[in-house]
Design a protein around this motif. Sequence first.
Motif, mmCIF file in Angstrom:
data_model
loop_
_atom_site.group_PDB
_atom_site.id
_atom_site.type_symbol
_atom_site.label_atom_id
_atom_site.label_comp_id
_atom_site.label_asym_id
_atom_site.label_seq_id
_atom_site.Cartn_x
_atom_site.Cartn_y
_atom_site.Cartn_z
ATOM 1 N N GLY A 1 0.799 -1.213 0.000
ATOM 2 C CA GLY A 1 0.000 0.000 0.000
ATOM 3 C C GLY A 1 0.834 1.268 0.000
ATOM 4 O O GLY A 1 0.306 2.365 0.201
ATOM 5 N N GLY A 2 2.143 1.124 -0.248
ATOM 6 C CA GLY A 2 3.039 2.275 -0.170
ATOM 7 C C GLY A 2 3.862 2.487 -1.427
ATOM 8 O O GLY A 2 3.472 2.111 -2.531
ATOM 9 N N HIS A 3 5.039 3.047 -1.219
ATOM 10 C CA HIS A 3 5.871 3.498 -2.328
ATOM 11 C C HIS A 3 7.336 3.287 -1.985
ATOM 12 O O HIS A 3 7.753 3.438 -0.833
ATOM 13 C CB HIS A 3 5.593 4.985 -2.592
ATOM 14 N N ILE B 1 8.250 3.102 -7.577
ATOM 15 C CA ILE B 1 7.293 1.998 -7.633
ATOM 16 C C ILE B 1 6.212 2.206 -6.580
ATOM 17 O O ILE B 1 6.516 2.469 -5.409
ATOM 18 C CB ILE B 1 7.976 0.635 -7.393
ATOM 19 N N TYR B 2 4.952 2.072 -6.995
ATOM 20 C CA TYR B 2 3.806 2.215 -6.104
ATOM 21 C C TYR B 2 3.058 0.880 -6.020
ATOM 22 O O TYR B 2 2.848 0.214 -7.036
ATOM 23 C CB TYR B 2 2.871 3.310 -6.609
ATOM 24 N N LEU C 1 13.056 -6.469 -2.850
ATOM 25 C CA LEU C 1 12.067 -5.955 -3.795
ATOM 26 C C LEU C 1 12.184 -6.664 -5.144
ATOM 27 O O LEU C 1 13.209 -6.572 -5.815
ATOM 28 C CB LEU C 1 12.268 -4.449 -3.986
ATOM 29 N N ILE C 2 11.118 -7.377 -5.541
ATOM 30 C CA ILE C 2 11.092 -8.078 -6.820
ATOM 31 C C ILE C 2 9.750 -7.801 -7.478
ATOM 32 O O ILE C 2 8.769 -8.488 -7.213
ATOM 33 C CB ILE C 2 11.263 -9.600 -6.655
ATOM 34 N N TYR D 1 0.098 -6.843 -7.525
ATOM 35 C CA TYR D 1 0.039 -5.831 -6.481
ATOM 36 C C TYR D 1 0.913 -4.608 -6.781
ATOM 37 O O TYR D 1 1.065 -3.726 -5.941
ATOM 38 C CB TYR D 1 0.432 -6.452 -5.139
ATOM 39 N N VAL D 2 1.489 -4.581 -7.986
ATOM 40 C CA VAL D 2 2.247 -3.407 -8.415
ATOM 41 C C VAL D 2 1.265 -2.432 -9.064
ATOM 42 O O VAL D 2 0.692 -2.722 -10.118
ATOM 43 C CB VAL D 2 3.362 -3.791 -9.411
#
Length: 242
Positions: free
Chosen positions: A151-153, A179-180, A205-206, A215-216
Amino acid sequence: MEATAVTTPVKIILGSSSIARRKILAEMGYEFTVTSADIDEKCIRKEKPEELVMALAEAKSVNCMSASQANAIIDKLQADNNQEKDAEFTILIAADTAEAILQRLPAHDHVKDAQPALLITCDQVVVYEGAVREKPSSEEEARAFMKGYSGGHAATVSSVLVTNLKTGFSKVEYDRVEIYFHEIPDEVIDKLIEEGLVLRVAGGLIIEHPLIVPYVKEVVGTTDSVMGLPKALTEKLLREAL
């Protein structure tokens, strides 16, 4: 528009054990062999993430090749010069500085006359809420990283250093991608932790993993840069070095 590989015949050594970087190089049309560096990345600190990734690339450069490996590459360059007159350049993607290799080069005429060689080194970190994240030190840290992204960045900062070993030309630049994320379910995070790959990448992070893709929310930049080797930047610096 995606950059295209240098059309000159090339021979590549990838100075990374990263599966993602291997995939990117294959997509760029290069054949390559692999070597890697063994350094304590935690011992190298810089205030800005851009400075850090470039410093880490340099540190890997110094460490990656032993004298015997460097000599093997030198022998290969000499053999290529004798056997493949039409090949103008050799591209080496490895972890060594130009200085480290040049110091090992004998000052013989047949070496001076050999084809130019391009050396590429790179590194990456993740930036989250202003803090630099490198490879997770534990499953707990990887889980905390990923829960933060939910839910973040976050952002990735990747460096690419290219050196022409014959002319001495050297240039380094970095690429940043934002990336969000949508909310990432705990069960997805658990599966990724169990699989183990997130423990071996910057920030855990992948974004290209099938479990994460749904979810990206948005990527401002390119996926290849997030994976550790920005294609466009790499090709740009290669051409400048040529």
